[in-house]
Each structure stands twice: as C-alpha cells, then as structure tokens.
Enzyme design. Structure first.
Site, PDB file in Angstrom:
ATOM      1  N   GLY A 105       0.719  -1.402  -0.020  1.00  0.00           N
ATOM      2  CA  GLY A 105      -0.346   0.053   0.083  1.00  0.00           C
ATOM      3  C   GLY A 105       0.756   1.271   0.102  1.00  0.00           C
ATOM      4  N   GLY A 149       1.591   5.005   1.433  1.00  0.00           N
ATOM      5  CA  GLY A 149       2.046   5.286   3.412  1.00  0.00           C
ATOM      6  C   GLY A 149       1.585   6.333   3.199  1.00  0.00           C
ATOM      7  N   VAL A 204      -1.032   2.982   4.827  1.00  0.00           N
ATOM      8  CA  VAL A 204      -0.863   1.647   5.190  1.00  0.00           C
ATOM      9  C   VAL A 204       0.728   2.424   6.159  1.00  0.00           C
ATOM     10  CG1 VAL A 204       0.686  -0.446   4.596  1.00  0.00           C
ATOM     11  CG2 VAL A 204      -1.022  -0.010   3.317  1.00  0.00           C
ATOM     12  N   GLY A 205       1.361   3.024   5.835  1.00  0.00           N
ATOM     13  CA  GLY A 205       2.788   3.718   6.280  1.00  0.00           C
ATOM     14  C   GLY A 205       1.887   4.094   7.854  1.00  0.00           C
ATOM     15  N   GLU A 253      16.809   5.835   8.487  1.00  0.00           N
ATOM     16  CA  GLU A 253      17.777   5.651   7.832  1.00  0.00           C
ATOM     17  C   GLU A 253      17.302   6.824   6.557  1.00  0.00           C
ATOM     18  OE1 GLU A 253      20.005   5.625   4.260  1.00  0.00           O
ATOM     19  OE2 GLU A 253      19.554   3.508   4.137  1.00  0.00           O
ATOM     20  N   GLU A 293      19.115  16.764  -2.256  1.00  0.00           N
ATOM     21  CA  GLU A 293      19.278  15.174  -2.718  1.00  0.00           C
ATOM     22  C   GLU A 293      18.929  14.617  -4.029  1.00  0.00           C
ATOM     23  OE1 GLU A 293      19.572  10.805  -1.356  1.00  0.00           O
ATOM     24  OE2 GLU A 293      17.736  11.285  -0.431  1.00  0.00           O
TER      25      GLU A 293
END
Length: 482
Positions: A207, A209, A212-213, A251, A385
């Site tokens: 799923g 984020g 589900v996250g 991380e 980034e």
C-alpha cells in the site's frame, strides 16, 4: 514469454502465515520503467489490513520471542538457502519493477541482500543476550512487534537489512515494501513461508505511505518502526509514532562528500568516484555525489570525470551488457531532470550529460549520466539530494576548506576520503560529520554499522548495531546474592 511472470498472490497480503484477501478492493498499478507501461497490479491496503497484521504479529510474539538462539539460526539458515535457490527469479523481478540492469541485479542487488542474512547468522552465534555486571544481570530482549517500511531503490537489500536482525532478535514483523517495487517483496515473503517462519512472525501488507505507513506508525500495538525513505517521509513517521512513544529508527536522505586530497591517485580515484556516485543509476542514499577536489587539479578532474561518465552503457535492463538502466519511476525521473536544469540555471559548468534522455533511447525513464563542475556550496545541486546519476564537482583551496565543504550539508549519511597517506586520510575522516567514512574505496561490509548524522536519520542498521536496534535492555538487580 515475459521475463518476469507476476505471482498469483500479487493481489493478496501475507498475514498470519497465509496469503489473504485485502479488506477493501483497491488496486495499485505497477509501471515498467523501461517500457513506461503498466505491467502488473497489486492490492492496496488500509488501516483494517494493518490491524489484522499487527494482531497476528502480537499473537506470535510470545512464543517466537522465547525461541532459542539455535532455533533462530536454523530459521535464518533455511531462509538464506531458499533465497539463494531463487536468486534468478528475484533478479528478474527487480529488473522488471525498478529497471535495474539484470547483470547488476545478479551481481550486486541480490548478493548484497543475502549478506545481511549471512551476517546475522554469524553475529547470532556469539552475541551475548545476558551480560553480568557485578551482582546485576543485564538482559537484551526483543523489543516486540516491528513495523518495517522499505524503499524502492534497493528493495531486497533494505528488506533483509531489517527483517534479518528483527528475526535474529526474536521480534515479529509487519512489512510495508514500496508500492513501486512490490513484486520482489512478495517473492521474498514466499521465501520466508517456505522456510517455515511460524505464522504471524512475518506479515506483509502492500500500500501507500499515507494509508498503510501511517497506520503502522501510529498503531498502539506496534513497538518499533524502522523506515528507510526520504527525510520528509521519515519525519512524518516519527510524528505519527510520537503519541505512543514507540522506538523509531530512520535511514533517510544523503548528500555524501568524496574528498580527494592532493596526494590521491587521481587517475584511479576520479573514475572510481564517478562509478560510486552513479551505481544503481545514482539511486542510492549514500552515493558520494559531491566530489571535492583541489582547485589546481580541477581541469584534470573534469577530463577524467567526463571520460568516465561518457563510458557508461545505457539500455534495456534485460540486456546483460547494460550498465545503467532507466530511473525507477516517472516521478523520480522528473525530479532528476528538474535538478539538472537547476544546475545549468544557477551557473554550474556542465562537463558531461545534461537534460533529457540519451538520443538512442526513445522510451524509458533514462537520465543521461551528468557531471557538473565549479559547483558552489549554495547551489541546489550541492545541497539537495538528487537521487540520480548527477555528480557535482566542488573545488577547494586547502584541507580545512575541503572539510568545511564536506560538512556543509544538512545530511550526514556517507562520505569518502582518498589519499595515499593513510594517517592523513584518517585525520580528515575523524572530522567528517557522517555515519560512515570510506577511505580509498574499501570493500563494503554487512558488519559495518550504517546510519546517519543530522537529517540523515537516527539509529543504525547492519551488523551488531543493527541487531541491537531490535532489542530492549533490562537490568535485573540482586541477580547474584550479595
């Protein structure tokens, strides 16, 4: 015949030791980054699916947390054996879902993931879960139910880097892999099932984020969340987890420096630096994408970097000659293109590559291997980034300035130092604010603790440090008679 057949359980979740139907009929399309076309679909979960998975994990925790060291070693060994036996199927899945060249999947992505399992087996053999201290006993015990959230760039590597230590510690697991690279995770779930992981010990819910996250992070019966993602996503998880005071390890992003000291072997160090920055099409959070070089060697470095960048072979991921495949998804491709344009707009010197696709590749999310020089610290390509094959060369005047440029970032995940003088390299390494420093391109190790300073996150993965993230500390006073 397609090089990767979709498994028949792709529209299901793995909960309580079996493949089950999702609570709601939500379908998520998965796009092949080479053809730019949908090639499969998975089910998308919600809070109800997470509830079921957490209940299963909580129910399994009491018995699994009491398994012996020998039992956990035997389980990890069976997982490793089956994983290795299915290496080709897993390689094909990775190549299809994220566009990684099949040769790189076989040589790097699959073996690297296996080494995390190997490392946990080795560590588990000797790890002291009970440590006497005078009349006290310090016990290291499994933390409980762990919610693991993994990214799309190194899918199996990041899954095994979390699942292996969690199982070694005696924890139970709910995994949410990236919805952009789900099939390798589904195949891995079947590996664990076939290895005999007890029902409820490992659970997988696919799923997004935000559904589900978020449900995993805020769930009151989850004891720990481990996430590998962007800094923004990591912050959202930490916020959702805060009301229940659960442990959160992160991380996150990186903008890693690579300092070439004046005595380095530039003919070797520059091409190796370009290769390190562009591995996996630049989609690695610790990639050394800022090459910091002596100003008087700038012209030489530019020529070496241009030659290295232009030598990469881009093409069909299924072709064994391909070195760089497409970017893994459309959103990331657009992000890379916008950052290349930003570098040009802000006045960086374009040495190689540039915006757009390579001319010989009419389709696929391909980004040209791009090198900028004369990059100043305030430019976006020096600070943000990019997560693609884009290298920023930054000149310095002396060693102090090189260290200052290296540390002038909100990130602190990886870093590199190149020098023929090992003592000097060590001295510079000690002053870099990052979780890892690589001197002269050493061999990667699954035993080397990996994690970040600053906005690159907190906590560590890999090796003993990675195992201990999944352990609580209990001190028993009066354990020995006074």
């Amino acid at each position: 015949m397609d090089r990767f057949p979709i498994p028949d359980y792709a529209a299901k979740f793995y909960i309580g030791g079996r493949w089950v139907e999702p609570a709601a009929a939500v379908s998520i399309e998965v796009v092949d980054p080479y053809t730019e076309k949908v090639f499969g679909r998975i089910a998308g979960g919600d809070a109800a699916d997470i509830d079921r998975a957490v209940v299963a994990a909580r129910g399994a925790f009491e018995s699994y947390s009491r398994t012996t060291r020998a039992e956990r070693i035997a389980l990890l060994t069976r997982i490793l054996e089956i994983y290795r036996a299915r290496a080709e199927e897993l390689s094909q899945a990775l190549s299809k879902e994220i566009g990684v060249p099949i040769a790189y999947a076989r040589a790097m992505q699959i073996p690297t993931a296996a080494r995390h399992i190997e490392a946990m087996i080795a560590i588990l053999k000797d790890y002291a879960f009970e440590r006497p201290q005078g009349s006290m006993m310090v016990l290291r015990e499994p933390i409980g139910v762990c919610a693991l959230i993994t990214p799309w760039n190194w899918p199996l590597n990041q899954i095994t880097a979390k699942v292996a230590p969690a199982l070694a510690a005696g924890c139970t697991i709910v995994l949410k892999p990236s919805e952009l690279s789900p099939f390798s995770a589904l195949l891995f779930a079947q590996v664990l099932h076939d290895a005999g992981v007890p029902p409820g010990v490992f659970n997988l819910v696919n799923g997004t984020g935000d559904k589900v996250g978020a449900a995993m992070s805020s769930h009151p019966d989850v004891d720990m969340v481990s996430i590998t993602a962007s800094t923004r996503a990591g912050a959202l998880v930490a916020q959702a987890a805060a009301p229940t005071a659960k442990r959160v390890t992160q991380e996150l992003g990186g903008k890693s420096p690579n300092i070439l000291l004046p005595d380095a072997d530039f003919a070797s160090a520059v091409p190796k630096g370009v290769a390190a920055a562009f591995r996996n099409s630049g989609q690695s959070c610790s990639a050394p994408t800022r090459m910091i070089v002596p100003r008087e060697r700038l012209v030489e470095v530019e020529a070496l970097a241009r030659q290295a960048a232009d030598a990469f072979i881009l093409g069909d991921p299924s072709d064994e000659a391909t070195q760089l495949g497409p970017i893994a998804n459309a959103a990331q491709f657009k992000r890379i293109q916008s950052m290349i344009e930003a570098g040009i707009a802000e006045g960086a010197k374009l040495v190689a590559g540039g915006p757009g696709r390579p001319k010989h590749l009419p389709h696929g999310f391909f980004a040209r291997p791009t090198v900028f020089s004369e990059v100043t610290p305030r430019m976006r390509i020096a600070r943000e980034e990019i997560f693609g094959p884009v290298l920023a060369i930054q000149p310095y005047g002396d060693e102090e300035e090189a260290i200052a440029i290296a540390n002038d970032t909100v990130y602190g995940l990886g870093s590199c130092v190149q020098s023929r003088d090992l003592a000097r390299a060590r001295r510079v390494a000690a002053r870099i604010r990052a979780g890892q420093v690589h001197i002269n391109y050493p061999e990667w190790s699954p035993f080397a603790a990996f994690g970040g300073y600053k906005q690159s996150g907190n906590g560590r993965e890999y090796g003993v440090a990675g195992l201990e993230e999944y352990l609580e500390t209990k001190t028993v006073l009066g354990y020995e008679a006074a």
